[in-house]
Design an enzyme around this catalytic site. Structure first.
Site, mmCIF file in Angstrom:
data_model
loop_
_atom_site.group_PDB
_atom_site.id
_atom_site.type_symbol
_atom_site.label_atom_id
_atom_site.label_comp_id
_atom_site.label_asym_id
_atom_site.label_seq_id
_atom_site.Cartn_x
_atom_site.Cartn_y
_atom_site.Cartn_z
ATOM 1 N N ASP A 367 -20.131 77.506 18.359
ATOM 2 C CA ASP A 367 -20.713 78.814 18.048
ATOM 3 C C ASP A 367 -19.999 79.943 18.802
ATOM 4 O O ASP A 367 -19.607 79.765 19.958
ATOM 5 C CB ASP A 367 -22.190 78.759 18.485
ATOM 6 C CG ASP A 367 -23.007 79.872 17.887
ATOM 7 O OD1 ASP A 367 -22.439 80.752 17.256
ATOM 8 O OD2 ASP A 367 -24.242 79.828 18.079
ATOM 9 N N ARG A 443 -34.767 82.568 17.149
ATOM 10 C CA ARG A 443 -33.377 82.820 17.538
ATOM 11 C C ARG A 443 -32.834 84.042 16.772
ATOM 12 O O ARG A 443 -31.647 84.091 16.433
ATOM 13 C CB ARG A 443 -32.514 81.595 17.262
ATOM 14 C CG ARG A 443 -31.566 81.255 18.409
ATOM 15 C CD ARG A 443 -30.572 80.171 18.030
ATOM 16 N NE ARG A 443 -29.738 79.834 19.172
ATOM 17 C CZ ARG A 443 -28.534 79.299 19.093
ATOM 18 N NH1 ARG A 443 -27.981 79.040 17.936
ATOM 19 N NH2 ARG A 443 -27.852 79.013 20.180
ATOM 20 N N TRP A 477 -22.283 70.958 11.500
ATOM 21 C CA TRP A 477 -23.188 71.707 10.607
ATOM 22 C C TRP A 477 -24.535 71.838 11.322
ATOM 23 O O TRP A 477 -25.328 70.916 11.354
ATOM 24 C CB TRP A 477 -23.333 70.938 9.305
ATOM 25 C CG TRP A 477 -24.109 71.609 8.215
ATOM 26 C CD1 TRP A 477 -25.403 72.022 8.253
ATOM 27 C CD2 TRP A 477 -23.647 71.889 6.888
ATOM 28 N NE1 TRP A 477 -25.775 72.550 7.049
ATOM 29 C CE2 TRP A 477 -24.725 72.482 6.185
ATOM 30 C CE3 TRP A 477 -22.432 71.707 6.214
ATOM 31 C CZ2 TRP A 477 -24.603 72.880 4.850
ATOM 32 C CZ3 TRP A 477 -22.333 72.108 4.887
ATOM 33 C CH2 TRP A 477 -23.396 72.691 4.218
ATOM 34 N N GLY A 528 -30.083 72.060 16.339
ATOM 35 C CA GLY A 528 -30.481 72.242 17.729
ATOM 36 C C GLY A 528 -30.532 70.857 18.374
ATOM 37 O O GLY A 528 -31.530 70.489 18.982
ATOM 38 N N ASP A 534 -32.001 62.126 10.383
ATOM 39 C CA ASP A 534 -32.719 61.292 9.422
ATOM 40 C C ASP A 534 -31.736 60.661 8.462
ATOM 41 O O ASP A 534 -30.583 61.089 8.345
ATOM 42 C CB ASP A 534 -33.772 62.134 8.683
ATOM 43 C CG ASP A 534 -33.155 63.301 7.939
ATOM 44 O OD1 ASP A 534 -32.509 63.075 6.910
ATOM 45 O OD2 ASP A 534 -33.314 64.460 8.395
ATOM 46 N N ASP A 548 -29.701 68.268 22.108
ATOM 47 C CA ASP A 548 -29.085 69.313 22.929
ATOM 48 C C ASP A 548 -29.200 68.971 24.402
ATOM 49 O O ASP A 548 -28.663 69.681 25.250
ATOM 50 C CB ASP A 548 -29.758 70.664 22.659
ATOM 51 C CG ASP A 548 -29.065 71.414 21.530
ATOM 52 O OD1 ASP A 548 -28.007 70.947 21.067
ATOM 53 O OD2 ASP A 548 -29.585 72.462 21.108
ATOM 54 N N GLU A 614 -11.392 63.745 39.150
ATOM 55 C CA GLU A 614 -12.340 63.723 38.026
ATOM 56 C C GLU A 614 -11.595 63.600 36.699
ATOM 57 O O GLU A 614 -12.017 62.881 35.797
ATOM 58 C CB GLU A 614 -13.210 64.995 38.040
ATOM 59 C CG GLU A 614 -14.252 64.973 39.154
ATOM 60 C CD GLU A 614 -14.940 66.331 39.345
ATOM 61 O OE1 GLU A 614 -16.137 66.331 39.662
ATOM 62 O OE2 GLU A 614 -14.281 67.395 39.197
HETATM 63 C C1 DGJ Z 1 -27.358 74.067 18.912
HETATM 64 C C2 DGJ Z 1 -26.452 72.884 19.020
HETATM 65 O O1 DGJ Z 1 -27.166 71.707 19.102
HETATM 66 C C3 DGJ Z 1 -25.529 73.101 20.196
HETATM 67 O O2 DGJ Z 1 -24.754 71.972 20.412
HETATM 68 C C4 DGJ Z 1 -24.692 74.299 19.927
HETATM 69 O O3 DGJ Z 1 -23.869 74.059 18.823
HETATM 70 C C5 DGJ Z 1 -25.580 75.501 19.705
HETATM 71 N N1 DGJ Z 1 -26.573 75.259 18.696
HETATM 72 C C6 DGJ Z 1 -24.765 76.686 19.288
HETATM 73 O O4 DGJ Z 1 -25.537 77.762 18.962
#
Ligand code: DGJ
Length: 731
Positions: A367, A443, A477, A528, A534, A548, A614
């Site tokens: 993003d 959002r 996506w 998110g 699914d 996330d 690392e």
């Molecule tokens: C939610 C996604 O799950 C994240 O990995 C990331 O791509 C953010 N959106 C970006 O807005």
């Protein structure tokens, strides 16, 4: 042959390698459910049900003299509604005369080999040419409605796929208010429910509950399958464990609003109804029209492990499609947690170059790459590159990344639009929102109305344009809000109850066209994280960003819950920075690596800030990922720790199909001072036990340098010590 019809008894037997499903047409034409469980041959299982004269369970008119015959107590395949079965129903329609009653009786059936894909909806496919289909037609002469119950039997997979088509044979429209995909009246037993609930950043938490008298409902009305309730449940015997016990898995191939109701009734019978959520749903079915429900896949097994294996194998064989179905996915680096919206060409290239030097193969620009996207308040919809951030445009950036020998991937959130975008200014009616009402924001974005063909066309052109104009190998996506204010400006008042399902028909059509046209592109689903994890999505996208939450310790439970239904090759899992951005927890690099390797591994951190040591460790992890990748993708997955053990440690294992190789992963989350050693018992064929050739053991704990892993016969014992180096040990 897996579908059998014994005409003299009206008995249908669906036979898979290890299970049997039985139904029977009784004298009144009701299609009774007799049995679903482990193989029992063709013996008529009607004896499992005894009818009695029960108070307040009435009788159909034709059977009024037989007070023991009641729809309220009969196990059925497609229960009636409003005519005396008081349990949850899978069907409800308003008929032209305003009544809401329906009573379906057997009319005819057909059996054929193979399967027909569902019209406009994702469905499992017959990869081995072994499927057989049974279609049973039931009718309600009064309502002039027919239902076609479809059972596709995948014999060697021990899977039965079910769906329903509802046909209006009348001259006037009817309104469907509930159209579930399947009703399952379980055989008598002491059933418990294992389901997977959660929230953003904490998806698919397993919870096992006894059934009380009443109805349990697990659902989503969020316009997505959701973080909160996955459309997959397991009904299992009270005594069932990983190794044994009756377990029945029910997985819906649908990504929108869904509902699974589990009722334990007055006589301890258990009914499961699953399908599209009826809240807000109202479908006008015109004369001669039909409505197709989504597909649901059922499997039955002895033990939770065996049940998971059935779903894993079936998803790999008959749900996933395309070039990446059975192919190694590239190890990727995603810039999201490294830069968030603060993208510059310089930063991106520095991360990519470092990643390449460590063996990483694909760079994903997340993003923030497009205009008006300095934060998540604006920018969605137009998808024009931000030249302030990327002065050489996407082509300049991709050329440099490709020049390093890396593939390039791009983040998109196609279904959303921001206020202030050129798209919304030109087409204010393309967003879902009710006339005259300020929409609920999330959002700061709105949801495009994908029920509209012109919106699907716009998105198809935009995305196809990006993929044709730039060498893009991968698309993430995303979908970052729950849907609200469901109203389409393209549909009349009486069709507004169709919008959410039409949205998913539109989305599936869009994904179908794009994946068919660009089979070489790897698509990863995301909402998110795992808000749309699914089997419907998996029919188009072979992997989904699991959560996330990239904290490896939190991920253990998320991935554990996910593993009951979905194979590891569908689970996007990344190594991120420590301390973790979601939880603040510090974890060793090895722990993060081991957890990410239980999925499709990637990296998501600023590699340019790491020390040389690392970086060396990451290069070693990437090498190790490749070594174990085929085992994780194709192997047999065993959970070696249950919910009780997870408070102390998590362990899991992949064993190759031929049983000659295995990888065992162990993460100690609570090293407990002066505690007992952790005992882990490997599973799978004896010849894949640790101690034999080619067995790999990864161990990582909160303080893995202080763990000592030793082998004692068939158990691995892990305790605090000073000899373990962490990482890969060959035994
Ligand atoms: C939610 C996604 O799950 C994240 O990995 C990331 O791509 C953010 N959106 C970006 O807005």
């Amino acid at each position: 042959m897996s579908v059998h019809y014994h005409e003299s008894e009206g008995l249908f037997v669906l036979e898979t390698a290890r299970t049997v499903y039985q139904m029977k047409v009784d004298g009144a034409g009701v299609l009774r459910h007799l049995y679903y469980g482990m193989a029992c041959g063709h013996e008529d299982m009607s004896y499992l049900y005894r009818s009695y004269d029960r108070g307040f369970s009435g009788n159909p008119y034709a059977q009024r003299d037989d007070r023991a015959y009641s729809l309220d107590t009969l196990p059925q395949e497609f229960p009636s509604c409003g005519v005396g079965d008081y349990r949850v129903s899978g069907f409800r329609a308003v008929l032209p005369d305003g009544s809401r009653c329906a009573d379906f009786r057997y009319q005819t059936h057909a059996i054929f080999s193979g399967r027909k894909p569902l019209r406009g909806l994702p469905s499992a496919y017959d990869s081995d040419g072994e499927a057989e289909t049974l279609v049973i037609t039931l009718t309600d002469a009064c309502a002039r409605l027919a239902v076609r119950l479809t059972y596709v039997v995948f014999a060697s997979a021990d899977v039965i796929a079910r769906s329903v088509e509802i046909v209006n044979n009348g001259a006037q429209p009817v309104t469907l208010e509930k159209a579930s995909s399947a009703v399952l009246d379980l055989p008598p037993g002491d059933w418990e429910l294992l389901h997977f609930h959660g929230r953003h950043c904490m998806e698919r938490q397993p919870e096992r509950v006894p059934l009380f008298h009443g109805t349990l409902s697990l659902s989503s009305t969020r316009g997505m399958s959701s973080h909160q309730h996955n459309p997959f449940v397991i009904l299992c015997d009270r005594c069932a464990c990983e190794e044994s016990g009756d377990c029945c898995g029910i997985m819906l191939l649908y990504s929108g609003n869904h509902k699974t109701e589990v009722e334990r009734d007055q006589f301890d019978s258990v009914r499961v109804v699953t399908g599209i959520h009826d809240e807000g749903f109202a479908w006008q079915l015109g004369a001669g029209e039909s409505f197709q429900t989504p597909e649901v896949i059922l499997s039955f097994a002895d033990g939770l492990t065996a049940l998971s294996h059935r779903f894993h194998d079936f998803i790999r064989r008959s749900i996933l499609r395309g070039a990446y179905q059975n192919r190694r996915r590239p190890v990727l680096i995603n810039n999201w947690e490294a830069t968030y919206f603060d993208i510059t060409e310089e930063k991106v290239l520095a991360i990519a170059a470092k990643a390449r030097s460590l063996g990483i193969e694909l760079f994903v620009l997340d993003d923030g790459w497009f205009q008006n996207r300095s934060d998540d308040n604006a920018g969605l919809g137009d998808w024009e590159v931000d030249r302030k951030k990327l002065p050489h445009g996407l082509d300049g950036l991709i050329a440099q990344i490709n020049g390093m020998g890396m593939q390039f991937g791009l983040w998109l959130e196609p279904e959303m639009v921001s206020e202030g975008s050129a798209l919304l200014s030109a087409h204010p009616d393309w967003a879902l929102r009710c006339p005259g009402r300020a929409p609920s924001m999330s959002r700061c974005q709105l949801v495009l109305d994908l029920s509209r063909a012109e919106v699907q066309e716009y998105l198809y052109d935009k995305i196809a344009g990006l993929i044709t104009n730039y060498p893009i190998s991968y698309i993430k996506w995303d979908f970052n809000r729950s849907v609200s204010d469901v109203y389409s400006h393209a549909l009349p008042r009486e069709r507004q109850g169709e919008v959410m399902h039409r949205y998913y028909l539109g989305l599936y059509r869009l994904m179908e066209r794009l994946t068919a046209r660009f089979p070489q592109v790897l698509f990863e689903g995301c909402a998110g994280g795992g808000g749309r994890f699914d089997a419907g999505m998996l029919c188009y996208f072979p992997q989904i960003w699991c959560s996330d939450n990239t904290d490896p310790v939190a991920r253990l439970m998320i991935q554990y819950g996910t593993s009951f239904g979905y194979p590891s090759c569908t689970v996007g899992a990344h190594v991120s920075a420590s301390p973790n951005h979601q939880t603040g927890r510090h974890t060793p690099q090895a722990t993060r690596g081991v957890v990410a390797m239980a999925g499709v591994p990637g990296y998501e951190l600023d590699l340019t800030r790491l020390t040389e040591a690392e970086c060396r460790e990451i290069a070693e992890q990437v090498r190790r990922c490749r070594e174990t990748e085929a085992l994780v993708r194709e192997g047999v997955h065993y959970r070696l720790s249950g919910m009780r053990e997870m408070a102390r440690y998590a362990a899991w294992e992949y064993v190759s199909r031929d049983g000659t190789r295995a990888v065992l992963n162990l993460v100690v989350t609570d090293p407990a001072a002066n505690g007992m050693p952790v005992h882990v018992k490997p599973k799978g064929p004896r010849r894949a036990l640790p101690g034999r050739r080619g067995i790999h053991l990864h161990g990582a704990g909160a303080d893995e340098r202080r763990l000592h892993i030793r082998k004692t016969d068939r158990r691995l014992s892990v305790r605090r010590g000073d000899r373990h180096r962490g990482g890969l040990c060959a035994f």
